[in-house]
Design a protein around this motif. Structure first.
Motif, PDB file in Angstrom:
ATOM      1  N   UNK A 139       0.697  -1.297   0.025  1.00 11.26           N
ATOM      2  CA  UNK A 139      -0.164   0.069   0.017  1.00 11.26           C
ATOM      3  C   UNK A 139       0.761   1.268  -0.025  1.00 11.26           C
ATOM      4  N   UNK A 140       2.016   1.096   0.753  1.00 11.59           N
ATOM      5  CA  UNK A 140       2.817   2.466   0.821  1.00 11.59           C
ATOM      6  C   UNK A 140       3.458   2.552  -0.682  1.00 11.59           C
ATOM      7  N   UNK A 141       4.018   1.370  -1.316  1.00 12.68           N
ATOM      8  CA  UNK A 141       4.565   1.365  -2.452  1.00 12.68           C
ATOM      9  C   UNK A 141       3.470   2.061  -3.679  1.00 12.68           C
ATOM     10  N   UNK A 142       2.252   1.759  -3.273  1.00 12.37           N
ATOM     11  CA  UNK A 142       1.229   2.036  -4.456  1.00 12.37           C
ATOM     12  C   UNK A 142       0.844   3.385  -4.211  1.00 12.37           C
ATOM     13  N   UNK A 143       0.884   4.120  -3.129  1.00 11.26           N
ATOM     14  CA  UNK A 143       0.376   5.437  -2.860  1.00 11.26           C
ATOM     15  C   UNK A 143       1.578   6.451  -2.793  1.00 11.26           C
ATOM     16  N   UNK A 144       2.917   6.000  -2.638  1.00  8.57           N
ATOM     17  CA  UNK A 144       3.847   6.925  -2.671  1.00  8.57           C
ATOM     18  C   UNK A 144       4.953   6.954  -3.637  1.00  8.57           C
ATOM     19  N   UNK A 145       6.063   7.634  -3.781  1.00  7.13           N
ATOM     20  CA  UNK A 145       6.878   7.385  -4.703  1.00  7.13           C
ATOM     21  C   UNK A 145       8.104   6.437  -4.075  1.00  7.13           C
ATOM     22  N   UNK A 146       7.752   5.524  -3.262  1.00  8.65           N
ATOM     23  CA  UNK A 146       8.698   4.556  -2.759  1.00  8.65           C
ATOM     24  C   UNK A 146       9.381   3.897  -3.940  1.00  8.65           C
ATOM     25  N   UNK A 147      11.019   4.108  -3.978  1.00  4.87           N
ATOM     26  CA  UNK A 147      11.586   3.254  -4.963  1.00  4.87           C
ATOM     27  C   UNK A 147      11.625   1.757  -5.122  1.00  4.87           C
ATOM     28  N   UNK A 148      11.448   1.188  -6.204  1.00  2.00           N
ATOM     29  CA  UNK A 148      11.235  -0.237  -6.338  1.00  2.00           C
ATOM     30  C   UNK A 148      12.185  -0.968  -5.536  1.00  2.00           C
ATOM     31  N   UNK A 149      13.326  -0.520  -5.238  1.00  5.52           N
ATOM     32  CA  UNK A 149      14.438  -1.211  -4.644  1.00  5.52           C
ATOM     33  C   UNK A 149      13.958  -1.439  -3.073  1.00  5.52           C
ATOM     34  N   UNK A 150      13.578  -0.327  -2.468  1.00 10.15           N
ATOM     35  CA  UNK A 150      13.372  -0.153  -1.307  1.00 10.15           C
ATOM     36  C   UNK A 150      12.155  -1.027  -0.937  1.00 10.15           C
ATOM     37  N   UNK A 151      11.167  -1.054  -2.013  1.00  9.68           N
ATOM     38  CA  UNK A 151      10.017  -1.811  -1.846  1.00  9.68           C
ATOM     39  C   UNK A 151      10.488  -3.482  -1.677  1.00  9.68           C
ATOM     40  N   UNK A 152      11.342  -3.831  -2.458  1.00  6.62           N
ATOM     41  CA  UNK A 152      11.860  -5.102  -2.514  1.00  6.62           C
ATOM     42  C   UNK A 152      12.546  -5.267  -1.098  1.00  6.62           C
ATOM     43  N   UNK A 153      13.248  -4.585  -0.547  1.00  2.00           N
ATOM     44  CA  UNK A 153      14.050  -4.920   0.830  1.00  2.00           C
ATOM     45  C   UNK A 153      13.018  -4.758   1.872  1.00  2.00           C
ATOM     46  N   UNK A 154      11.974  -4.013   1.910  1.00  2.00           N
ATOM     47  CA  UNK A 154      10.950  -4.066   2.818  1.00  2.00           C
ATOM     48  C   UNK A 154       9.964  -5.297   2.587  1.00  2.00           C
ATOM     49  N   UNK A 155       9.770  -5.675   1.560  1.00  4.31           N
ATOM     50  CA  UNK A 155       9.065  -6.993   1.344  1.00  4.31           C
ATOM     51  C   UNK A 155       9.774  -8.178   1.888  1.00  4.31           C
ATOM     52  N   UNK A 156      11.392  -8.166   1.486  1.00  5.07           N
ATOM     53  CA  UNK A 156      12.029  -9.208   2.103  1.00  5.07           C
ATOM     54  C   UNK A 156      12.094  -9.385   3.615  1.00  5.07           C
ATOM     55  N   UNK A 157      11.868  -8.132   4.166  1.00  7.17           N
ATOM     56  CA  UNK A 157      11.941  -7.927   5.812  1.00  7.17           C
ATOM     57  C   UNK A 157      10.662  -8.309   6.240  1.00  7.17           C
ATOM     58  N   UNK A 158       9.506  -8.129   5.577  1.00  9.89           N
ATOM     59  CA  UNK A 158       8.143  -8.160   6.119  1.00  9.89           C
ATOM     60  C   UNK A 158       8.052  -9.727   6.203  1.00  9.89           C
TER      61      UNK A 158
END
Length: 421
Positions: A399-418
Motif C-alpha cells: 500500500x505504501x509502494x502503491x500510494x507513494x514514490x517509494x523506490x522499487x528497490x526499497x520496496x523489495x528490501x521492505x518486502x523481504x523484511x516483512x
C-alpha cells in the motif's frame, strides 16, 4: 342426514378437540425445541452474497434445522468478533473464515471441533484440491468445512467499454493487457476499476506476480520467502507492473468497496477489474451474462498459476450434544450437491468437491473447472502461505509502494523484511 348434537355431546366434543389440539401443539413445540439450532456467523452482506447464503439457510431448514443468521459487514470485523466470542466462551455454532491460516491459532489452542467423520465419509482427501486440504487438515484432523473454491485474480472486462475503446481482441499477455488499458484511458474511460484498500492492492500484486512472474517466482516469493528471489530483477519487474496499474485508476479509487468497482464495469464506466470470482455474483445480480456483457480471463498465458482459496466454516469446541448435532448437520447440508450448485452459482465460485456436476454453471465457471483438472495449475493464494502477521506486513509495504514514490528497490528490501519469520 346431519343431526345437531345435544349440549352434552357438544361439550364432550369440545373437550376432546381441545385435548387433541393441545397434544398436537405440544408435539409441534417439542419438535421445534429439539430441532438442531445453529447460529451461523458470516460476512456475506452484499446483494449477491446475501442471496447465496440464503441457499445454505434454505437447505439447513429443509433438513430440519433452525438457522440463525449473524451477518457482520467486513471480513476482518467478522473474524475478530468470532474469535472474541470463541475465546470469551460465547461462541456461535459456526463461524466463517477463509481457507487460509486465519484459524490456525484456534486449532493450536484446541478451540475447534473436528469434522473427521464427515471428511472421511465424503472422501475430501480425494475430491478437494491440495491447497485447500493443506490448510484445513492439521495433524491428520479436519478442522474446517470448505464450501467453495475462489480464484483471487480473475481479470474481468466490460464488453461495452472494450467496444467503445476499439479493443477487438481479448488480452492474452501482460503486454496486451497494458495496451488495452491504454486504449480505454485514451477513450475517456477508467482503465482499471479499483478500490484503494490494502487487501485489494494485495490482489493486484498477486495478479502481477502470477502473470508477469510465473509459478516458480510466485512460490519462491510467497511459499519459500526467498530473499534472493525477492531481490531479483524478475521480481522488480513484477513490482513495476503492479505500480504501473495505478496509472489507470480514477481519483475516486481510495476506500472504494470492491463491489462498487465491479459496478463501474456493469455500467460501462470502466473497462477492467482484477478481482476474485465473487465479483461474478455482482454481474449476475445485475442480470449481465458472461460472454455477452462481460468477459473473464483466468490468466494471461496457458500456464499461469490458478490462485485459489475459498470460504470455510469452523465449528467452535463444544461438548453439548445438541450443538454438535447442529454442527454436523450444517457440514452435511452445505456440501450437499444441490446446495453446492445453488450457492456457488450465486456466489460466483466453484463447488468444493470435484464430483459435483457443474455443467449448468456459466462459461467462466466452466473455464475454471477445466483449469482445475490440471492439478499443476492450482496454487494457493497469498494467505495460504503467509501468517496473518506476515500478510499484514506485506500489505503495509504494498500500500505504501502503491500510494507513494517509494523506490522499487526499497520496496523489495521492505518486502523481504516483512516476509521473514
Amino acid at each position: 342426514m346431519y343431526k345437531q348434537s345435544s349440549g352434552a355431546a357438544r361439550i364432550a366434543w369440545t373437550l376432546l378437540a381441545t385435548a387433541a389440539f393441545a397434544v398436537a401443539g405440544h408435539s409441534e413445540a417439542a419438535a421445534v425445541a429439539t430441532a438442531p439450532k445453529a447460529e451461523v456467523m458470516h460476512w456475506w452482506t452484499s446483494s449477491s452474497e446475501s442471496a447465496a447464503v440464503r441457499k445454505f439457510a434454505e437447505a439447513y431448514r429443509a433438513a430440519g434445522g433452525v438457522w440463525g443468521d449473524t451477518a457482520i459487514a467486513g471480513a476482518d470485523q467478522a473474524k475478530a468478533v468470532a474469535i472474541n466470542r470463541i475465546v470469551g466462551g460465547n461462541a456461535p455454532t459456526a463461524a466463517q473464515f477463509n481457507t487460509t491460516k486465519q484459524f490456525r491459532d484456534l486449532i493450536d489452542q484446541g478451540s475447534l471441533n473436528n469434522v473427521d467423520d464427515i471428511a472421511i465419509r465424503d472422501r475430501w482427501d480425494q475430491l478437494m484440491p491440495a491447497p485447500i486440504l493443506d490448510v484445513i487438515k492439521v495433524k491428520g484432523h479436519f478442522y474446517a468445512v470448505p464450501v467453495d473454491i475462489h480464484m483471487s485474480t480473475w481479470i474481468w472486462y466490460s464488453k461495452a467499454a472494450f467496444k467503445k475503446a476499439g479493443i477487438v481482441k481479448e488480452p492474452a499477455t501482460p503486454d496486451e493487457l497494458f495496451a488495452a488499458l491504454d486504449k480505454l484511458k485514451a477513450a475517456g474511460l477508467v482503465g482499471l476499476a479499483h478500490g484503494g484498500q490494502p487487501w485489494q492492492e494485495n490482489i493486484l500484486f498477486q495478479a502481477m506476480l502470477a502473470n508477469v512472474g510465473g509459478k516458480e517466482l510466485y512460490l519462491q516469493v510467497l511459499r519459500d520467502r526467498s530473499p534472493k528471489a525477492i531481490n531479483s530483477e524478475a521480481f522488480k519487474k513484477v513490482l513495476l507492473a503492479f505500480k504501473r496499474l495505478q496509472t489507470y485508476v480514477d481519483a475516486g479509487s481510495p476506500n472504494r468497496n470492491w463491489n462498487d468497482a465491479t459496478a463501474m464495469l456493469i455500467n460501462g464506466r470502466a473497462g477492467v477489474q482484477i478481482m476474485g470470482d465473487w465479483a461474478k455474483g455482482e454481474f449476475a445480480a445485475a442480470k449481465q451474462s458472461a460472454g455477452k456483457d462481460f468477459g473473464c480471463i483466468a490468466g494471461l498465458g496457458p500456464n499461469v498459476p490458478y490462485l485459489i482459496q475459498g470460504d470455510a466454516f469452523v465449528f467452535p469446541k463444544t461438548n453439548n450434544p445438541d450443538a454438535v448435532r447442529a454442527q454436523k448437520l450444517l457440514a452435511t447440508t452445505m456440501l450437499a450437491p444441490t446446495a453446492q450448485l445453488e450457492f456457488n452459482k450465486l456466489k460466483g465460485a466453484l463447488p468444493i468437491l470435484s464430483n459435483v456436476d457443474a455443467s449448468t454453471m456459466d462459461l467462466c465457471a466452466q473455464a475454471g473447472m477445466a483449469i482445475m483438472k490440471d492439478k499443476t495449475r492450482a496454487v494457493g493464494m497469498i494467505e495460504v502461505f503467509l501468517t496473518p502477521d506476515q500478510n499484514g506486513a506485506l500489505q503495509d509495504v504494498l500500500t505504501t509502494f502503491w500510494n507513494t514514490r517509494m523506490p522499487v528497490e526499497k520496496a523489495q528490501k521492505s518486502i523481504a523484511s516483512a516476509l521473514q519469520d
